[in-house]
Design a protein around this motif. Sequence first.
Motif, PDB file in Angstrom:
ATOM      1  N   ASN A  42      -3.443  18.185 -14.790  1.00  0.00           N
ATOM      2  CA  ASN A  42      -2.155  18.105 -14.829  1.00  0.00           C
ATOM      3  C   ASN A  42      -1.296  19.642 -14.647  1.00  0.00           C
ATOM      4  OD1 ASN A  42      -2.812  18.411 -17.298  1.00  0.00           O
ATOM      5  ND2 ASN A  42      -1.078  17.201 -18.296  1.00  0.00           N
ATOM      6  N   ARG A  43      -2.022  20.362 -15.538  1.00  0.00           N
ATOM      7  CA  ARG A  43      -1.422  21.711 -15.496  1.00  0.00           C
ATOM      8  C   ARG A  43      -1.683  22.305 -14.193  1.00  0.00           C
ATOM      9  NH1 ARG A  43      -1.151  24.026 -20.691  1.00  0.00           N
ATOM     10  NH2 ARG A  43      -0.876  26.070 -19.896  1.00  0.00           N
ATOM     11  N   LEU A  44      -3.142  22.116 -13.635  1.00  0.00           N
ATOM     12  CA  LEU A  44      -3.335  22.679 -12.287  1.00  0.00           C
ATOM     13  C   LEU A  44      -2.499  22.363 -11.263  1.00  0.00           C
ATOM     14  CD1 LEU A  44      -7.166  22.420 -12.384  1.00  0.00           C
ATOM     15  CD2 LEU A  44      -5.949  24.602 -12.978  1.00  0.00           C
ATOM     16  N   VAL A  45      -2.221  21.002 -11.143  1.00  0.00           N
ATOM     17  CA  VAL A  45      -1.258  20.790  -9.871  1.00  0.00           C
ATOM     18  C   VAL A  45       0.089  21.065 -10.214  1.00  0.00           C
ATOM     19  CG1 VAL A  45      -2.911  18.878  -9.369  1.00  0.00           C
ATOM     20  CG2 VAL A  45      -0.933  18.455 -11.018  1.00  0.00           C
ATOM     21  N   SER A  46       0.471  21.462 -11.196  1.00  0.00           N
ATOM     22  CA  SER A  46       1.891  21.661 -11.478  1.00  0.00           C
ATOM     23  C   SER A  46       2.269  23.259 -11.543  1.00  0.00           C
ATOM     24  CB  SER A  46       2.619  21.141 -12.724  1.00  0.00           C
ATOM     25  OG  SER A  46       1.648  21.504 -13.967  1.00  0.00           O
ATOM     26  N   ASP A  47       0.927  24.323 -11.524  1.00  0.00           N
ATOM     27  CA  ASP A  47       0.937  25.596 -11.459  1.00  0.00           C
ATOM     28  C   ASP A  47       1.583  26.141 -10.366  1.00  0.00           C
ATOM     29  OD1 ASP A  47      -0.349  28.268 -11.274  1.00  0.00           O
ATOM     30  OD2 ASP A  47      -0.391  27.980 -13.322  1.00  0.00           O
ATOM     31  N   ASN A  48       2.781  26.824 -10.451  1.00  0.00           N
ATOM     32  CA  ASN A  48       3.491  27.383  -9.436  1.00  0.00           C
ATOM     33  C   ASN A  48       2.378  28.503  -8.502  1.00  0.00           C
ATOM     34  OD1 ASN A  48       5.694  25.758  -9.880  1.00  0.00           O
ATOM     35  ND2 ASN A  48       6.771  27.373 -11.022  1.00  0.00           N
ATOM     36  N   ARG A  49       1.988  29.315  -9.264  1.00  0.00           N
ATOM     37  CA  ARG A  49       1.340  30.507  -8.945  1.00  0.00           C
ATOM     38  C   ARG A  49      -0.066  30.010  -7.988  1.00  0.00           C
ATOM     39  NH1 ARG A  49      -1.141  35.790 -11.732  1.00  0.00           N
ATOM     40  NH2 ARG A  49      -2.023  36.719  -9.995  1.00  0.00           N
ATOM     41  N   LEU A  50      -0.769  28.825  -8.640  1.00  0.00           N
ATOM     42  CA  LEU A  50      -1.945  28.445  -8.003  1.00  0.00           C
ATOM     43  C   LEU A  50      -1.454  27.599  -6.655  1.00  0.00           C
ATOM     44  CD1 LEU A  50      -4.921  27.468  -7.797  1.00  0.00           C
ATOM     45  CD2 LEU A  50      -4.128  25.332  -9.267  1.00  0.00           C
ATOM     46  N   ARG A  51      -0.525  26.781  -6.715  1.00  0.00           N
ATOM     47  CA  ARG A  51       0.307  26.208  -5.555  1.00  0.00           C
ATOM     48  C   ARG A  51       0.554  26.909  -4.315  1.00  0.00           C
ATOM     49  NH1 ARG A  51       1.453  20.441  -6.490  1.00  0.00           N
ATOM     50  NH2 ARG A  51       1.395  20.472  -4.427  1.00  0.00           N
ATOM     51  N   HIS A  52       0.946  28.225  -4.676  1.00  0.00           N
ATOM     52  CA  HIS A  52       1.281  29.083  -3.725  1.00  0.00           C
ATOM     53  C   HIS A  52       0.092  29.997  -3.027  1.00  0.00           C
ATOM     54  CE1 HIS A  52       4.351  31.888  -1.471  1.00  0.00           C
ATOM     55  NE2 HIS A  52       3.479  33.011  -1.591  1.00  0.00           N
ATOM     56  N   ASP A  53      -0.663  30.473  -4.264  1.00  0.00           N
ATOM     57  CA  ASP A  53      -1.898  31.137  -3.752  1.00  0.00           C
ATOM     58  C   ASP A  53      -2.753  30.352  -2.784  1.00  0.00           C
ATOM     59  OD1 ASP A  53      -0.733  33.438  -5.061  1.00  0.00           O
ATOM     60  OD2 ASP A  53      -2.246  33.168  -6.665  1.00  0.00           O
ATOM     61  N   ILE A  54      -2.705  29.034  -3.246  1.00  0.00           N
ATOM     62  CA  ILE A  54      -3.757  28.123  -2.109  1.00  0.00           C
ATOM     63  C   ILE A  54      -3.493  28.298  -0.630  1.00  0.00           C
ATOM     64  CG2 ILE A  54      -2.523  26.335  -2.276  1.00  0.00           C
ATOM     65  CD1 ILE A  54      -5.187  24.702  -3.087  1.00  0.00           C
ATOM     66  N   ASN A  55      -2.312  29.168  -0.551  1.00  0.00           N
ATOM     67  CA  ASN A  55      -2.156  29.162   0.963  1.00  0.00           C
ATOM     68  C   ASN A  55      -2.940  30.584   1.549  1.00  0.00           C
ATOM     69  OD1 ASN A  55       0.146  27.286   1.968  1.00  0.00           O
ATOM     70  ND2 ASN A  55       0.660  27.717  -0.155  1.00  0.00           N
ATOM     71  N   PHE A  56      -3.328  31.243   0.585  1.00  0.00           N
ATOM     72  CA  PHE A  56      -3.747  32.711   0.887  1.00  0.00           C
ATOM     73  C   PHE A  56      -5.486  32.641   0.677  1.00  0.00           C
ATOM     74  CE2 PHE A  56       0.662  33.023   0.264  1.00  0.00           C
ATOM     75  CZ  PHE A  56       1.022  33.829   1.259  1.00  0.00           C
ATOM     76  N   GLU A  57      -5.926  31.716  -0.148  1.00  0.00           N
ATOM     77  CA  GLU A  57      -7.431  31.735  -0.536  1.00  0.00           C
ATOM     78  C   GLU A  57      -8.253  30.720   0.101  1.00  0.00           C
ATOM     79  OE1 GLU A  57      -8.475  34.241  -2.110  1.00  0.00           O
ATOM     80  OE2 GLU A  57      -6.556  35.266  -2.713  1.00  0.00           O
TER      81      GLU A  57
END
Length: 586
Positions: A42-57
């Motif tokens: 639940n912390r992973l799917v609501s992490d703003n940085r992770l949700r943005h970085d997944i577009n670049f990694e």
Amino acid sequence: MKGRKIASAGFSTPPNSDHHSLETASLEPPITKESLSELDLNRLVSDNRLRHDINFEHEIVFRPNTHARQDPKKKREDDAYFEALTIEFDHYIRRQKQPLLLSSQQGQKDFTAAPSTSSSPKFPRRVPAVINAIREVIQTLVPTAKWQIVDDYFDLDLRMQELEHGICNIAGLFKWTGQLLLCSCSPMRDDMVTAMVAKSQQAVASQDAHQLVDSIKDLFGVLETMKLDVANHQIRYLRLYLLEESVQFEQNQILDRIAAGWSILHERRWFESTYACPELQDKFLMYKERVVSKIVTPMATFPLTMAPDHERLKHLQYDFRLCHYHLACGHTFRYALNLLGFTGALPTLTYTECMRHIGAIIGAQGAEFDFQAHRDVVLEIARKAYKVCHKKMIPDQSILGPVAYHLGVALDSQTAFYLEIEGSLWTELSTLVHSEVEAIFDMNPLQILNRYDPSPTGLSMKARRGGDLSLQSLSKRTAHIIVLHWRVWAPILYNQPDPESSMTSTMRTQRPITEAEEMAERRRSRVSVSSVTSPQPVLVQGKRRTHTARLRRGSTGSETSVYTPTSSDSGNAVSEKPGRSDAPSA
């Protein structure tokens, strides 16, 4: 709970013991359920940085934070904690006549506690916190069906009473824990678990408190590694979904912040500052040129709306400066050849070798490279120029001085030569970015990510592969950021007609609607939905493009649960190995 009462009780040590770590060390172990909670789903799917970085990694992988462990302060704190824990276990060992590893029959024998005096100081216990931490972390790694047996084996009251009476089967507890972890962990972690259990058996047999605490360290390391494995597995499983919904997720977060009072008028003013260019009538073109101008300007700052990409944009600024430096070195190399009277065609191999060596000089210093102190670069340029002219002597000041001056002029932002180089690169970069944007604008996030080139940039890459690959990579990364940022912010900020009225009042109550809602509205009214309320409306050169949004929204605009773990889900998250029992027997 009874466990809390035991944890608050103290234990005494002989007067001559070293009490410094017992007095100053933390009462909680370095690894706890709370410290690993950021890896929960639940912390992973609501992490703003992770949700943005997944577009670049292409693949986001969680690894142990080695930098924090190397921090001197953190290392001292951990050492003090485990030193205090060692003293506490040594206290339990000295209190008994028999070894720690006792059978149930031996546990009925009498024991004699080590004598203590009224002057012996008392200190809070740390073992109860260790037992609780191990139990809580293990329960996050195994299916809920096994939680009760974990509670039974790590019953705090029972284990503390056994330690006090010298009948705690520590070796058996480690062995049972190892068998449980082997049923749940990845096969590649089997060796870690087996080594941890073997060390604990040896520690109990030799009555070595230091080795026993080392075994506990290893156990915490295994639990942390397994938690990271679970998080990486979940991210891989949800990667496509998170990627598809990244724009909608960021819009929801932004709208929630605006509704809470966040003002973005300053960022609107930054965008409107491009209106001074009458030749740019399209809003997207104005926005694109604004971003490119920031990249080519050293030390330029970016608006807060681009905060998730600030680090990437700073890298783009640095790489553009490297491109400028590369081109200036190329001009200086030709200048050095002219000084030496060379009139032939530029030797491509020698030029490429020169640029590769200059790239190595820059790469050796990394981000600390001083673009104004270029003595080594000047010497390399002169040396290669001598090689082309078949001069075997060492370059002297008669050639080094003019070469250094020429390179300095090319890198001086106040000179016309510098502006000429910058202008040519700026024009080329803008053209490449425009072409790249047109190529990826209609792509979905996964297609853009697959097209995105994550390879390192710089002079070495450009010289080694030939061609202007550094500027090509720069344009791709720039276009990627531009398109993603526009998809997020265009319907919220850039496409708003009046920032004072529409953006501050209307947008605080409106939200992007889903594709299903949009189609239903079209069927009812047979009119186009306003660009303000569509999920991803973008108007570029007469084309309308809409990004599909699938995240459901409640009446208040809050995000619904993406994934709720159940007992079966927990079992899937940590796959069990065939042929192994559900849990080790008692």
